[in-house]
Enzyme design. Structure first.
Site, mmCIF file in Angstrom:
data_model
loop_
_atom_site.group_PDB
_atom_site.id
_atom_site.type_symbol
_atom_site.label_atom_id
_atom_site.label_comp_id
_atom_site.label_asym_id
_atom_site.label_seq_id
_atom_site.Cartn_x
_atom_site.Cartn_y
_atom_site.Cartn_z
ATOM 1 N N SER A 265 47.471 49.135 39.279
ATOM 2 C CA SER A 265 46.770 48.605 38.109
ATOM 3 C C SER A 265 47.568 48.859 36.834
ATOM 4 O O SER A 265 48.303 49.847 36.726
ATOM 5 C CB SER A 265 45.407 49.296 38.018
ATOM 6 O OG SER A 265 44.806 49.072 36.768
ATOM 7 N N TYR B 155 46.779 42.820 32.904
ATOM 8 C CA TYR B 155 45.794 42.215 32.000
ATOM 9 C C TYR B 155 46.548 41.472 30.909
ATOM 10 O O TYR B 155 47.671 41.852 30.555
ATOM 11 C CB TYR B 155 44.902 43.295 31.372
ATOM 12 C CG TYR B 155 43.911 43.920 32.325
ATOM 13 C CD1 TYR B 155 42.896 43.151 32.893
ATOM 14 C CD2 TYR B 155 43.976 45.270 32.656
ATOM 15 C CE1 TYR B 155 41.977 43.725 33.765
ATOM 16 C CE2 TYR B 155 43.050 45.844 33.520
ATOM 17 C CZ TYR B 155 42.056 45.065 34.064
ATOM 18 O OH TYR B 155 41.152 45.623 34.921
ATOM 19 N N THR C 260 44.576 39.607 36.405
ATOM 20 C CA THR C 260 43.111 39.680 36.515
ATOM 21 C C THR C 260 42.494 38.831 35.411
ATOM 22 O O THR C 260 42.769 39.042 34.228
ATOM 23 C CB THR C 260 42.642 41.144 36.419
ATOM 24 O OG1 THR C 260 43.188 41.849 37.531
ATOM 25 C CG2 THR C 260 41.137 41.251 36.468
ATOM 26 N N LYS D 52 43.499 36.899 40.005
ATOM 27 C CA LYS D 52 42.425 37.691 40.622
ATOM 28 C C LYS D 52 41.155 37.515 39.789
ATOM 29 O O LYS D 52 41.163 37.802 38.589
ATOM 30 C CB LYS D 52 42.827 39.163 40.664
ATOM 31 C CG LYS D 52 41.735 40.106 41.143
ATOM 32 C CD LYS D 52 42.312 41.501 41.327
ATOM 33 C CE LYS D 52 41.281 42.503 41.802
ATOM 34 N NZ LYS D 52 40.402 42.979 40.754
ATOM 35 N N HIS E 242 35.273 41.499 40.729
ATOM 36 C CA HIS E 242 35.652 42.834 40.262
ATOM 37 C C HIS E 242 34.691 43.888 40.844
ATOM 38 O O HIS E 242 34.329 44.857 40.172
ATOM 39 C CB HIS E 242 35.611 42.865 38.728
ATOM 40 C CG HIS E 242 36.689 43.685 38.083
ATOM 41 N ND1 HIS E 242 37.791 43.142 37.489
ATOM 42 C CD2 HIS E 242 36.832 45.022 37.917
ATOM 43 C CE1 HIS E 242 38.550 44.096 36.978
ATOM 44 N NE2 HIS E 242 37.994 45.256 37.235
#
Ligand SMILES: Cc1cc2nc3c(=O)[nH]c(=O)nc-3n(C[C@H](O)[C@H](O)[C@H](O)COP(=O)(O)O)c2cc1C
Length: 376
Positions: free
Chosen positions: A109, A132, A158, A249, A273
């Site tokens: 992440s 992100y 994401t 995602k 999520h």
């Protein structure tokens, strides 16, 4: 209760609950608003039943799959999740090593606690970098460049988190980074001194993907640095800059899936999520068939959310998913016992899939189809 007493998701969850201070357990376990979507993610698998075939002479089982150009020895991968060294001091190192042992992919992440470079150097299995989208386009480019140089195989953007979800359990305990605990939250930490001892005796908590760029709380990161105006044009540009396997995602609609295929994505992950963002949104499994029918011949369709059993995986693959991601399924074992916990969970999952494929009368993933399923 010990690791060897853990036989399924619920056992690992129970052991994690014993080991973790309440606010951290609830950060993992919790979801948005009334947590309806979170519950439905797992419940959605009950909407249909597997229909086995018999007398197929199934001897050896091949559960390998190829996803976005990556060969996985099993059709389950570890979804990217934030803050893993808070859950266990080994954090991402444990997850990456366990995934490597089982020949599968793991996600790192943007809010990870071990650097993507270190993990890329230490392990050979495919690595996804979860990203992100920031207002600062220079920062976006710099982070992608860094991942490219490190040798990350798949970039995963994401798209369901342009703002943070309403996690009411965290509001009650005061869970945030940095910690801003309520009195009740502090008491819960005091009840788990072993966690505290591990926390202070291991390497300082960091978020190395972002450390150089931000100096603020995660809540402010979501509200101030992320770009809620992110558009298809922006993502098209990112796909071009990355110039490799790119994946979105958090896609849920057929229209968005088609758009993702048009702009050159190699894959999409149907995901809400883990129910942590928009409560009341549809479960990925419920949406899977429509999306596979629309784009499954052009891009790889993956899904995550609520997966706890080998049979859940077989149902998703039967509908056309190429692989299935797990979040809490590997985080509770991580919290319960570090790398040994994640290995045990992935091992149990592999054994379940193998047994279930045999019972279904299929020797390889390619033999699974909608013929194996009946909806109630
Ligand atoms: C504690 C926790 C942290 C997460 N952090 C991230 C993250 O940083 N980035 C991301 O794209 N998804 C994140 N997710 C979502 C997971 O990647 C995945 O979509 C979700 O956990 C799947 O649902 P499941 O937990 O029911 O398997 C997180 C999930 C959890 C439980």
């Amino acid at each position: 209760m010990r690791l060897r007493d853990c036989h399924n998701f619920h056992d690992f969850r129970k052991l994690a609950k014993r080991r973790l201070p309440g606010p951290i357990f609830n950060y993992i376990d919790g979801a948005a608003d009334d947590e309806v979507t979170h519950r439905r993610n797992t419940a959605s698998f009950e909407r249909c039943d597997l229909v086995p075939n018999i007398l197929r002479g199934v001897n050896s089982i091949d559960m390998s799959v190829t996803v976005m150009g990556q060969q996985l020895a099993m059709p389950v991968y570890c979804s990217p999740t934030a803050l893993q060294r808070l859950f266990h001091h080994q954090g991402e190192r444990a997850v990456a090593a366990a995934a490597e042992k089982f020949g599968t992919m793991f996600g790192v992440s943007s809010l990870g606690t071990v650097s993507l470079e270190e993990l890329r150097r230490a392990h050979k299995n495919p690595q996804v970098y979860q990203f992100y989208f920031h207002k600062d386009r220079g920062l976006n480019r710099a982070m992608m460049q860094r991942a490219k140089e490190a040798g990350v195989e798949v970039m995963m953007l994401t798209v369901d988190s342009i703002t943070g979800g309403n996690r009411e359990r965290d509001l009650r305990t005061g869970f945030s980074i940095p910690f801003r605990l309520t009195l009740g939250g502090m008491l819960q930490f005091a009840l788990k001194p072993m966690w505290g001892i591990n926390y202070v005796t291991h390497e300082r908590f960091r978020m190395p993907q972002l450390d150089a760029h931000i100096d603020m709380s995660i809540a402010r990161y979501f509200t101030e640095l992320m770009d809620p105006t992110m558009s298809w044009d922006d993502v098209t540009e990112m796909v071009k800059i990355w110039n490799g396997k790119f994946c979105l995602k958090g896609v849920m609609s057929v229209a968005d899936a088609k758009r993702a295929a048009e702009i050159g994505c190699a894959g999409i992950v149907l995901s809400n999520h883990g129910g942590r963002q928009l409560d009341g949104s549809r479960a990925p499994f419920d949406q899977l068939a429509e999306v596979v029918d629309a784009v499954g011949d052009r891009i790889d369709v993956l899904m995550d959310g609520g997966v706890q059993r080998g049979t859940h995986v077989l149902k998703a693959l039967s509908l056309g998913a190429k692989a299935v991601g797990v979040g809490r399924f590997h985080l509770f074992p991580l919290a319960a016992a570090g790398q040994a916990g994640v290995e045990r969970a992935l091992g149990l999952m592999r054994t379940e899939i193998e047994r279930d494929m045999r019972l279904m009368g299929v020797a390889s993933v390619g033999q699974l189809s909608r013929e194996n399923l009946r909806f109630r």
